[in-house]
Scaffold this motif. Sequence first.
Motif, mmCIF file in Angstrom:
data_model
loop_
_atom_site.group_PDB
_atom_site.id
_atom_site.type_symbol
_atom_site.label_atom_id
_atom_site.label_comp_id
_atom_site.label_asym_id
_atom_site.label_seq_id
_atom_site.Cartn_x
_atom_site.Cartn_y
_atom_site.Cartn_z
ATOM 1 N N LYS A 800 29.545 -55.326 -13.693
ATOM 2 C CA LYS A 800 28.214 -55.334 -13.903
ATOM 3 C C LYS A 800 27.345 -55.579 -12.598
ATOM 4 C CE LYS A 800 29.157 -57.524 -18.264
ATOM 5 N NZ LYS A 800 29.170 -59.060 -18.839
ATOM 6 N N ALA A 801 28.176 -56.184 -11.350
ATOM 7 C CA ALA A 801 27.541 -56.376 -10.066
ATOM 8 C C ALA A 801 27.227 -54.880 -9.483
ATOM 9 C CB ALA A 801 28.349 -57.193 -9.162
ATOM 10 N N ARG A 802 28.301 -54.075 -9.637
ATOM 11 C CA ARG A 802 28.116 -52.861 -9.172
ATOM 12 C C ARG A 802 26.809 -52.160 -9.746
ATOM 13 N NH1 ARG A 802 33.355 -50.379 -9.983
ATOM 14 N NH2 ARG A 802 33.844 -51.866 -8.498
ATOM 15 N N ASN A 803 26.711 -52.148 -11.087
ATOM 16 C CA ASN A 803 25.729 -51.472 -11.872
ATOM 17 C C ASN A 803 24.200 -52.352 -11.463
ATOM 18 O OD1 ASN A 803 27.485 -49.606 -12.224
ATOM 19 N ND2 ASN A 803 28.148 -50.187 -14.038
ATOM 20 N N LYS A 804 24.102 -53.323 -10.990
ATOM 21 C CA LYS A 804 23.082 -54.172 -11.112
ATOM 22 C C LYS A 804 21.866 -53.613 -10.314
ATOM 23 C CE LYS A 804 22.295 -59.115 -10.948
ATOM 24 N NZ LYS A 804 22.735 -60.568 -10.601
ATOM 25 N N PRO A 805 20.540 -53.515 -10.697
ATOM 26 C CA PRO A 805 19.706 -52.900 -9.752
ATOM 27 C C PRO A 805 19.367 -53.538 -8.592
ATOM 28 C CG PRO A 805 18.998 -53.506 -12.157
ATOM 29 C CD PRO A 805 20.352 -54.136 -11.979
ATOM 30 N N ILE A 806 19.155 -52.802 -7.553
ATOM 31 C CA ILE A 806 18.963 -53.370 -6.149
ATOM 32 C C ILE A 806 17.955 -54.450 -5.866
ATOM 33 C CG2 ILE A 806 17.178 -51.758 -5.514
ATOM 34 C CD1 ILE A 806 19.960 -53.045 -3.200
ATOM 35 N N MET A 807 16.811 -54.581 -6.621
ATOM 36 C CA MET A 807 15.846 -55.474 -6.453
ATOM 37 C C MET A 807 16.345 -56.877 -7.056
ATOM 38 S SD MET A 807 13.709 -53.939 -4.888
ATOM 39 C CE MET A 807 12.247 -55.468 -4.836
ATOM 40 N N HIS A 811 18.344 -60.362 -3.082
ATOM 41 C CA HIS A 811 18.342 -61.832 -2.994
ATOM 42 C C HIS A 811 19.286 -62.967 -3.155
ATOM 43 C CE1 HIS A 811 14.098 -61.237 -1.557
ATOM 44 N NE2 HIS A 811 13.773 -60.622 -2.704
ATOM 45 N N SER A 812 20.427 -62.194 -3.605
ATOM 46 C CA SER A 812 21.728 -62.714 -4.024
ATOM 47 C C SER A 812 22.343 -63.617 -2.722
ATOM 48 C CB SER A 812 22.605 -61.879 -4.829
ATOM 49 O OG SER A 812 22.991 -60.934 -3.733
ATOM 50 N N ASN A 813 23.093 -64.528 -3.013
ATOM 51 C CA ASN A 813 23.714 -65.339 -2.041
ATOM 52 C C ASN A 813 24.564 -64.508 -1.101
ATOM 53 O OD1 ASN A 813 24.421 -67.431 -0.549
ATOM 54 N ND2 ASN A 813 25.976 -68.276 -2.079
ATOM 55 N N LYS A 814 25.220 -63.694 -1.845
ATOM 56 C CA LYS A 814 26.371 -62.752 -1.165
ATOM 57 C C LYS A 814 25.628 -61.776 -0.036
ATOM 58 C CE LYS A 814 30.164 -59.619 -2.249
ATOM 59 N NZ LYS A 814 31.077 -58.908 -3.273
ATOM 60 N N VAL A 815 24.520 -61.171 -0.559
ATOM 61 C CA VAL A 815 23.739 -60.245 0.416
ATOM 62 C C VAL A 815 23.080 -61.130 1.462
ATOM 63 C CG1 VAL A 815 21.850 -58.573 0.477
ATOM 64 C CG2 VAL A 815 23.343 -58.595 -1.542
ATOM 65 N N LYS A 819 23.679 -60.672 5.742
ATOM 66 C CA LYS A 819 22.228 -60.627 6.768
ATOM 67 C C LYS A 819 22.636 -61.598 7.771
ATOM 68 C CE LYS A 819 19.344 -58.629 3.463
ATOM 69 N NZ LYS A 819 17.848 -58.793 2.746
ATOM 70 N N LYS A 820 22.929 -62.680 7.427
ATOM 71 C CA LYS A 820 23.117 -63.931 8.549
ATOM 72 C C LYS A 820 24.338 -63.953 9.262
ATOM 73 C CE LYS A 820 19.920 -66.775 5.690
ATOM 74 N NZ LYS A 820 19.710 -68.238 4.930
ATOM 75 N N ALA A 821 25.373 -63.211 9.170
ATOM 76 C CA ALA A 821 26.685 -63.109 9.460
ATOM 77 C C ALA A 821 26.527 -62.735 11.128
ATOM 78 C CB ALA A 821 27.499 -62.113 8.755
#
Length: 842
Positions: A800-807, A811-815, A819-821
């Motif tokens: 389900k996460a793989r097919n989730k829309p980009i928008m 803003h998910s916690n994983k993404v 970015k902050k790594a």
Amino acid sequence: MPKTRTSRGINLLQNLPQLQNLIKRDAASYQAEFQNQYNHYLSLLRILQQSPLAFANSTSGYDAAGASSSNGAGQGNGSNNNTAGQSFRELVTFVAQVAQCYPEETKTFPQDLSALILEDGRGARGLGNDTRKTIVQNLVMLRNKDVISSIELLQTLFPLLPMTTSPTLRSFIRKQILTDIKTANTPSKNHKLNRVVQTLLFGMVEKGMGADIVGNKGRFAAGSAAAQAQAKGGEALWAVTLIKELWRKNIWNDAKTVSIVVRACQHPNVKVQSAAVHFFLGDEDGEGAHDSDEDSDDEGPDLKKLAHQRTIKKKTKADGRRMDRARTVVNRKRKEKAAGLNNKVNFPALELLHDAQRFGEDLYENMQKHDKMYTLEHKITIMQLLSRVMGAHKLCVLGFYTYIIKYLTYHQLQVTQILVSLAQSVHDLTPPDVLVPIIHKLANEFVHPGVGAEVIAAGINSIREVSRRQPWCMEGEEDLLSDLIEYRKSKDKGVTTAARGLLQLFREVNPGLLKRRERGKAATLGLLDGQVPAFGHGQDAADGIDGLELLDEHFAQSRAEQGLDPDAPVDEREQEAEDAAAWQKWEEDEEEGDSDSDSSGWEVVSSDSDNDISFSDSDDDEEEKARRNEKKRDKKNGKGKNKAKGDEDEEMDEAEEVGGDDSKSVVSEAAPSVAGTEAELKKMSLLAQQKILTPADFALLNDLRIKAATKAVEAGGGTAVKRKLAALEAEKKSRNNVTTTPEDAFLTENEILGPRKKAKMDYEERMAHIQKGREGREKFGSKKGKKDKEAPSSSTNREKARNKPIMMAVHSNKVMQKKKASLRDVQMKLRAAADKQKKRKR
């Protein structure tokens, strides 16, 4: 340049194969050419006899003068010698090929070759390996052409076998000896040849008998003058090896062959002694035994060859892994072979012993006298043979029990084999007084709380096997027996099984030694009937065939099904015709079964005429037949009962005349039982008197006994009935597979150890278990969320996460964490991903 013409004679002298072909076609026309070549051969032979090392080839490393061929002169002489040796070998081959064409000229040719090769074996000549092999091959060819006999050939090959140092030539000589003896005994036994060869083998064994014995342990091992003298036992070792091969191929199976091996068991050479002992144990392996070419592949890869290859060529990891796999295969095959041979025994050889008591005493004296000189493995091997001889022939070598008692400790190496040897040596004629110290030692060393459960189980099982063969060994030891039986309440399965087996054994063989509450109902009734024979008293002689009444009932039922009277007398002619047909069918079945085997269990006894064996048709036999028929008619008409009553009255009158009133009362009380016994005996013996049982009848009788035992077990029979059924089934199995009969006569280590916990599997066993579990199963792996499973379900969160829309995911916690790594975290993740990809590629 013009061609040089040569005459026909010169071409023939230079081309020996062509001359050989012409001589075989027309020997008389080319006698002069042959004589020329034969004279050349004689001249070279005289040169060789006068100057040793004259024709040594390059493999010897020495020239004609005996100096090393490292210098220039030596190389030149060696080249000339090699040329002369090549010429000599060609001439020997040529003369052997055409020897049958000129028997008078070549009558001394085989003797010259034999003398030459035997002198070379003793070190008097310096023949090379090629010349030795050529001479032996040509002697074999002369035997194949009947120029020399088998005896003449074998008289040369037998002494040469231990002399030669070439493995190839030694293997060729050994194969030729076995082939020649087998060919001579194939159509029928060649007793003349066998006597000569057995005399040669016996002489080879006797040659080293006068030497001092040297052990194989510690300071008694090789290194002394006696050890150097012991090295002369090579001839005896080869003699035993050849006998083992001839016995295994069923070429020799007589008592004289066994007597040679019996003599070898007392040889001072430990290797010869071990090989002879292993012959009786049925083991193809023995210390120092020469492996046969046919069985060399059964051991797996050649580790010595692989190790030698690794020392020569470049070492690689692949070769190392190949070496490890080969070592694993060899070790596994050795374990399998050892496990399979623990219970094997050459039972026919033990039965052919001429003086078993003398043989057993010699084995014991040899083992006791050289106790400190032999290794433990060698002494255990002698113990195994001695115990089997004692058990098979019921010998009494009482010193053996005193000798073995010092090895009965639970921490002794290979103690299970020692316990097996102890149990096998006991039989019903062994004095119980000798076994009492053995029982006490087993109980004190193996059965106490200070040892493990496996040790206790082994001790109780050993006592049980000794008591099974001699039940009176526990006489006067009722308290000890009661203590051993109390172990049936143990928590360990092996100990419980051993104690229950001991209790059940004494319920059957000697229930009087048990306490009343431990005897059981059947054992108590058997004790009251007085069925336990005392020591030295054998069982009652068999008074008939066990289960014969079942066969009689089967025949009666068959006649009833055919509409005939079951009680009517059988026509003798019809009975003889049925017996003849049964024998004919049995012989045809035997011939079909023997077509695929080398030997059968039946021996054809030939006679000079068919009239040598005749059945008696005298007047006495006619009167006996008439009397039996009259009895049958009386029984059918109801007169038999009155006749029996009259006979009983006569017996009563005789008893009154002899013993008065007392005897009358005794006879009157015993009359019903006696009459019943006589009726049963008469019924049982009628079939045996009227019919000669064929092998087919005995096979049918065994099947009927198995059916009757099966019904008794299904009806709730006790353990005795179950054991009887198991014994009958095992007997039937042994008849179908004759090779299993000898092995069932002796114990194995598993019977001493008893049932144990499941041992830890090694790597090969674990992998085999895993592969067995995967059979008939689909490819393993989770089917969570898969669409092709039987009950489809929703997709996983990862899908389900793989097919989730980009928008929705930006803003998910994983993404946001990506970015902050930091740069260090990114490097670590990239390195981990790269390592993961490398592992996948591998």
